[in-house]
Scaffold this motif. Structure first.
Motif, PDB file in Angstrom:
ATOM      1  N   HIS A 100      59.460  36.017  38.978  1.00 26.20           N
ATOM      2  CA  HIS A 100      60.223  35.120  38.093  1.00 26.20           C
ATOM      3  C   HIS A 100      60.725  35.876  36.867  1.00 26.20           C
ATOM      4  O   HIS A 100      61.861  35.677  36.434  1.00 26.20           O
ATOM      5  CB  HIS A 100      59.380  33.917  37.664  1.00 26.20           C
ATOM      6  CG  HIS A 100      59.223  32.883  38.732  1.00 26.20           C
ATOM      7  ND1 HIS A 100      60.251  32.071  39.131  1.00 26.20           N
ATOM      8  CD2 HIS A 100      58.151  32.548  39.493  1.00 26.20           C
ATOM      9  CE1 HIS A 100      59.829  31.260  40.081  1.00 26.20           C
ATOM     10  NE2 HIS A 100      58.549  31.534  40.322  1.00 26.20           N
ATOM     11  N   TYR A 101      59.879  36.738  36.307  1.00 30.05           N
ATOM     12  CA  TYR A 101      60.328  37.565  35.182  1.00 30.05           C
ATOM     13  C   TYR A 101      61.516  38.422  35.611  1.00 30.05           C
ATOM     14  O   TYR A 101      62.503  38.537  34.898  1.00 30.05           O
ATOM     15  CB  TYR A 101      59.213  38.489  34.682  1.00 30.05           C
ATOM     16  CG  TYR A 101      58.048  37.836  33.997  1.00 30.05           C
ATOM     17  CD1 TYR A 101      58.162  36.611  33.341  1.00 30.05           C
ATOM     18  CD2 TYR A 101      56.812  38.457  33.974  1.00 30.05           C
ATOM     19  CE1 TYR A 101      57.078  36.031  32.702  1.00 30.05           C
ATOM     20  CE2 TYR A 101      55.721  37.903  33.335  1.00 30.05           C
ATOM     21  CZ  TYR A 101      55.865  36.686  32.702  1.00 30.05           C
ATOM     22  OH  TYR A 101      54.781  36.127  32.070  1.00 30.05           O
ATOM     23  N   LYS A 102      61.385  39.027  36.781  1.00 30.16           N
ATOM     24  CA  LYS A 102      62.457  39.899  37.299  1.00 30.16           C
ATOM     25  C   LYS A 102      63.754  39.113  37.466  1.00 30.16           C
ATOM     26  O   LYS A 102      64.836  39.608  37.166  1.00 30.16           O
ATOM     27  CB  LYS A 102      62.046  40.510  38.629  1.00 30.16           C
ATOM     28  CG  LYS A 102      63.125  41.380  39.235  1.00 30.16           C
ATOM     29  CD  LYS A 102      62.760  41.868  40.610  1.00 30.16           C
ATOM     30  CE  LYS A 102      63.925  42.640  41.201  1.00 30.16           C
ATOM     31  NZ  LYS A 102      63.749  42.911  42.609  1.00 30.16           N
ATOM     32  N   GLY A 103      63.651  37.889  37.931  1.00 32.10           N
ATOM     33  CA  GLY A 103      64.835  37.067  38.134  1.00 32.10           C
ATOM     34  C   GLY A 103      65.446  36.548  36.843  1.00 32.10           C
ATOM     35  O   GLY A 103      66.563  36.038  36.824  1.00 32.10           O
ATOM     36  N   GLY A 104      64.701  36.685  35.755  1.00 26.41           N
ATOM     37  CA  GLY A 104      65.208  36.238  34.457  1.00 26.41           C
ATOM     38  C   GLY A 104      65.168  34.734  34.281  1.00 26.41           C
ATOM     39  O   GLY A 104      65.801  34.196  33.378  1.00 26.41           O
ATOM     40  N   ASP A 105      64.400  34.053  35.124  1.00 27.74           N
ATOM     41  CA  ASP A 105      64.375  32.588  35.048  1.00 27.74           C
ATOM     42  C   ASP A 105      63.095  32.034  34.424  1.00 27.74           C
ATOM     43  O   ASP A 105      62.872  30.837  34.419  1.00 27.74           O
ATOM     44  CB  ASP A 105      64.601  31.973  36.429  1.00 27.74           C
ATOM     45  CG  ASP A 105      63.616  32.440  37.483  1.00 27.74           C
ATOM     46  OD1 ASP A 105      62.911  33.426  37.242  1.00 27.74           O
ATOM     47  OD2 ASP A 105      63.569  31.817  38.552  1.00 27.74           O
ATOM     48  N   THR A 106      62.253  32.924  33.868  1.00 30.06           N
ATOM     49  CA  THR A 106      61.022  32.507  33.206  1.00 30.06           C
ATOM     50  C   THR A 106      60.875  33.286  31.906  1.00 30.06           C
ATOM     51  O   THR A 106      61.099  34.497  31.880  1.00 30.06           O
ATOM     52  CB  THR A 106      59.790  32.785  34.103  1.00 30.06           C
ATOM     53  OG1 THR A 106      59.924  32.042  35.301  1.00 30.06           O
ATOM     54  CG2 THR A 106      58.500  32.398  33.422  1.00 30.06           C
ATOM     55  N   TYR A 107      60.504  32.586  30.845  1.00 30.37           N
ATOM     56  CA  TYR A 107      60.250  33.228  29.555  1.00 30.37           C
ATOM     57  C   TYR A 107      59.071  34.182  29.674  1.00 30.37           C
ATOM     58  O   TYR A 107      58.075  33.875  30.326  1.00 30.37           O
ATOM     59  CB  TYR A 107      59.956  32.153  28.497  1.00 30.37           C
ATOM     60  CG  TYR A 107      59.428  32.712  27.203  1.00 30.37           C
ATOM     61  CD1 TYR A 107      60.289  33.309  26.289  1.00 30.37           C
ATOM     62  CD2 TYR A 107      58.071  32.667  26.917  1.00 30.37           C
ATOM     63  CE1 TYR A 107      59.809  33.845  25.102  1.00 30.37           C
ATOM     64  CE2 TYR A 107      57.574  33.190  25.726  1.00 30.37           C
ATOM     65  CZ  TYR A 107      58.448  33.779  24.835  1.00 30.37           C
ATOM     66  OH  TYR A 107      57.965  34.308  23.667  1.00 30.37           O
ATOM     67  N   ILE A 108      59.183  35.333  29.048  1.00 29.82           N
ATOM     68  CA  ILE A 108      58.072  36.281  29.015  1.00 29.82           C
ATOM     69  C   ILE A 108      57.614  36.438  27.567  1.00 29.82           C
ATOM     70  O   ILE A 108      58.423  36.674  26.666  1.00 29.82           O
ATOM     71  CB  ILE A 108      58.443  37.641  29.633  1.00 29.82           C
ATOM     72  CG1 ILE A 108      57.240  38.579  29.643  1.00 29.82           C
ATOM     73  CG2 ILE A 108      59.641  38.255  28.931  1.00 29.82           C
ATOM     74  CD1 ILE A 108      57.429  39.819  30.476  1.00 29.82           C
ATOM     75  N   SER A 109      56.329  36.274  27.354  1.00 32.86           N
ATOM     76  CA  SER A 109      55.777  36.407  26.004  1.00 32.86           C
ATOM     77  C   SER A 109      55.744  37.882  25.618  1.00 32.86           C
ATOM     78  O   SER A 109      55.765  38.775  26.474  1.00 32.86           O
ATOM     79  CB  SER A 109      54.364  35.827  25.946  1.00 32.86           C
ATOM     80  OG  SER A 109      53.472  36.632  26.700  1.00 32.86           O
TER      81      SER A 109
END
Length: 132
Positions: A100-109
């Motif tokens: 999801h991080y890789k796809g850019g569709d989830t916020y990463i802290s």
């Protein structure tokens, strides 16, 4: 002079810009490589335009050496040989969440980003110690 290029995923692909200078230099592309190439083209065109007008190139554009700062999506796009799921397990992040991080569709802290960066640097140190 050292300059940092920020590379981020956007709605059309990837964008790149030089941070910390007065001039605006940007690049765009469907991949990180395309965005970097477009940025470098823009950088050279801006410098050439000053020379064509008989003006001095501003100090903030002279002899730049680039460091790159990526968001997670851009990192795994540019270094696509890294297996995202195996890397996630190695650094202690759920492979599903890392995708999801890789796809850019989830916020990463910032904590998670630091964990990923620390893992990348550890792998780099291990590779530097390898002899063939």
């Amino acid at each position: 002079m050292k300059a940092t290029v920020i590379i981020e995923k956007d709605s059309d692909g990837y964008g790149a810009f030089i941070d910390g200078i007065k001039s605006t230099v940007i690049g765009e592309g469907k991949s990180v490589d395309e965005a970097k190439a477009d940025l470098m083209n823009s950088y050279h065109e801006i410098k050439e335009s000053y020379l064509e007008r008989g003006e001095c190139i501003p100090e903030d554009l002279q002899d730049l050496e680039f460091d790159y700062k990526y968001d997670i999506s851009a990192l795994f796009n540019d270094f696509d040989f890294i297996n995202v799921s195996k890397f996630a397990k190695r650094v202690g992040i759920s492979p599903s969440l890392m995708r999801h991080y890789k796809g850019g569709d989830t916020y990463i802290s910032s904590r998670q980003a630091q964990k990923i960066q620390k893992g990348l640097h550890q792998i780099a140190r291990e590779l530097l110690a390898v002899s063939l």
